[in-house]
Design a protein around this motif. Sequence first.
Motif, PDB file in Angstrom:
ATOM      1  N   ARG A   1       0.799  -1.149   0.140  1.00  0.00           N
ATOM      2  CA  ARG A   1       0.157   0.050  -0.019  1.00  0.00           C
ATOM      3  C   ARG A   1       0.884   1.049   0.019  1.00  0.00           C
ATOM      4  O   ARG A   1       1.929   1.318   0.870  1.00  0.00           O
TER       5      ARG A   1
ATOM      6  N   MET B   1      -4.574  11.321  -3.446  1.00  0.00           N
ATOM      7  CA  MET B   1      -5.295   9.853  -3.315  1.00  0.00           C
ATOM      8  C   MET B   1      -4.185   8.610  -4.181  1.00  0.00           C
ATOM      9  O   MET B   1      -3.383   9.078  -4.941  1.00  0.00           O
TER      10      MET B   1
ATOM     11  N   GLN C   1      -8.846  -0.002  -3.800  1.00  0.00           N
ATOM     12  CA  GLN C   1      -8.830   1.058  -2.753  1.00  0.00           C
ATOM     13  C   GLN C   1      -8.300   2.251  -3.301  1.00  0.00           C
ATOM     14  O   GLN C   1      -7.377   2.151  -3.963  1.00  0.00           O
ATOM     15  N   LEU C   2      -9.023   3.285  -2.932  1.00  0.00           N
ATOM     16  CA  LEU C   2      -8.846   4.714  -3.218  1.00  0.00           C
ATOM     17  C   LEU C   2      -8.190   5.209  -1.681  1.00  0.00           C
ATOM     18  O   LEU C   2      -9.206   5.295  -1.069  1.00  0.00           O
ATOM     19  N   ILE C   3      -7.136   5.344  -1.567  1.00  0.00           N
ATOM     20  CA  ILE C   3      -6.474   5.823  -0.156  1.00  0.00           C
ATOM     21  C   ILE C   3      -5.976   7.260   0.019  1.00  0.00           C
ATOM     22  O   ILE C   3      -5.537   7.821  -0.793  1.00  0.00           O
TER      23      ILE C   3
ATOM     24  N   SER D   1      -4.703   9.880   1.522  1.00  0.00           N
ATOM     25  CA  SER D   1      -3.815  10.030   2.625  1.00  0.00           C
ATOM     26  C   SER D   1      -3.347  11.435   3.013  1.00  0.00           C
ATOM     27  O   SER D   1      -2.919  11.812   4.218  1.00  0.00           O
TER      28      SER D   1
ATOM     29  N   THR E   1      -9.454  11.996   6.031  1.00  0.00           N
ATOM     30  CA  THR E   1      -8.835  11.114   5.336  1.00  0.00           C
ATOM     31  C   THR E   1      -9.212   9.564   5.529  1.00  0.00           C
ATOM     32  O   THR E   1     -10.080   9.452   6.312  1.00  0.00           O
ATOM     33  N   GLY E   2      -9.078   8.422   4.708  1.00  0.00           N
ATOM     34  CA  GLY E   2      -9.422   7.183   4.776  1.00  0.00           C
ATOM     35  C   GLY E   2      -9.487   6.564   3.592  1.00  0.00           C
ATOM     36  O   GLY E   2      -8.980   6.995   2.487  1.00  0.00           O
ATOM     37  N   ASN E   3      -9.946   5.384   3.462  1.00  0.00           N
ATOM     38  CA  ASN E   3     -10.093   4.354   2.107  1.00  0.00           C
ATOM     39  C   ASN E   3     -11.449   4.600   1.650  1.00  0.00           C
ATOM     40  O   ASN E   3     -12.595   4.551   2.148  1.00  0.00           O
TER      41      ASN E   3
ATOM     42  N   GLU F   1     -13.718   2.338  -1.052  1.00  0.00           N
ATOM     43  CA  GLU F   1     -13.869   0.917  -1.908  1.00  0.00           C
ATOM     44  C   GLU F   1     -14.375   1.167  -3.259  1.00  0.00           C
ATOM     45  O   GLU F   1     -15.603   1.677  -3.315  1.00  0.00           O
TER      46      GLU F   1
END
Length: 457
Positions: A376, A396, A422-424, A426, A433-435, A437
Motif C-alpha cells: 500500500r 489519493m 482501494q482509493l486511499i 492520505s 482521510t481514509g479509504n 472502496e
Amino acid sequence: MDNLTKKELNKINVINDAEKNVLAIIAHSITAAEEVFSILTEEDFTVMNYKVIFKTLQEQFLAKLAINITTLSNYMLKNNVLSKIGGIEFLTDLFQTYTTDANLSEYLDIIIKNTTVRRLNAVLVNIHREIDSHQPIDEVVSKAEKEILDVKKERKGNLFKTSFDEVDKVLQKIELLENSGEMLTGSPSGFRDLDRMTSGFQKGDFIILAARPSMGKTALALNFAVKSAAQSKKAVAIFSVEMPAEQLIQRMIGSYSTVDSSKVRTGKGLQTRDWENITKAADFLKRTKLFIDDTPGLKVIELQSKLRKLCRENEVGLVVIDYLQLLSTGTHFGDSRQQEVSTISRQLKALARELEIPIICLSQLSRSVEKREDKRPIMSDLRDSGAIEQDADLIMFLFREEYYAAHDLNNSESPLETEKAQLILSKHRNGPTGNVELLFVKKHGSFADYGLQNAKF
C-alpha cells in the motif's frame, strides 16, 4: 505637449485634478487617508510632485504624526524634498484645493482607471519588445495573458476581505445548499463514497492521483472526467501527455459501452449488441463537454495558456493532467529533475487557485513500493519531489491487492474479471482521510462504486 489634441489635454487635466484633490482630502481627513492608503500607492500618481507629496503624507500617517500644512512643510524641509516640489507655495495651493470628501470615490476611480490603462500599455510595449527579440511565441503569449490578468487582479488583491462580508457569503452558500438538498459543494467525481468524503473536487484544489504502473490510474481519471462532465454539465479539460486523444476516446467508449476493451481496440468479434452499446456510448460522449489536449512534451507554460483560454470561453468544472512527470518547464535545471518537478507542482497549484478550478494531476510512485511487504503506497513514495506532498490539497493513492497477488503467482493477469480496489486518501486539507472502496472491471477498463458491479460509466 504641443502635439497633444484638445481631447488628450482635457483627459490629462482631469487626471491631474483628481490626483491633486485626493492629496488635499488626505491632508484634511484621517478617515479618508486610511481608505486612500489602503488602495493607492505612489506609482498611481502621474505628476512627480504629487508622488513626492503622497509618499510624505503616507510616512507621516504611518508615524502617527499630525497632518497640516505646518507639519507637512517642516517634515519635507527636514527630508530635503520641499524644494523639489516648488516650496511652501505649492503646498499652500494644494491645501486650499480642499472643499469636501464627497467626491473621493470618483477621484479614486479616475486614478485607478488611468493606472490600469498605463499598465496595459506597458504590457503591450513589453510584448512587442519580446517579439522583436525573437522570444519563443508560446512563452510570449502565456506571459502576456498572465500579465494582462494580473493588471486587474493586483488591485483586488490589495484589499482585505472583511469577516462581515465573507461570513454573509458563507451563510448564503449554506442556505443555498440546504434548500437545494445537494451534498456536493464541488465538482462531482461520480463515485458515491468518494463524493461523501470530499463533497466533490473543490475549486482551487490541486489534487494528486498516484499509483504504480498498470494500477488503472488513467482509467480512473477518465472515469472522473466523464462522470463529472455528465453530472455537472460543465466543461472538463484533459491534458494527455502520454496517450493520444484517439486512444483516450477508445478507452472511454469501451468503458461506458461495457463492451470488452480488446474488442473495441481491435474491432474483432463484435456482435450486433456490441455495436448498439458502442453507438450509445459514442452518442453519450458527444453530449459531454470534454476537451482533450494530447500535445506530446507539453510545457507547463503552454498548458497555462491553453487552460486560461478555455476558462475564458467555457465554464470549466474539472481539469485532468496525465501525468505530472511527463510535463516540463522548458527551463534548464541541470541534473535536478526534483527541482523541476517542484516548480511544476507549485505552478499547477497556483493555476488552480488563479482559475478557481480543481486540477487532478496523475503522478507516478517510486519503486520503493515494490520492495516492501505491504504494498500500500504512502506519501513518501511520491516520485521525484516532496514538494508535491506540500502543494497538494488532496492526495489519493490507487491500490489493487489482486494485482500483486497475480504477480506473486508469476501471472501478469489476475484471473478475476472484477477486483476490489482501494482509493486511499492520505492527505485531505479540507476534510477527512481514509479509504474508499471501488470495483475495478478489468475487461471494460473502468471503475464503479463497490457493490455496484453493473453500474454504468
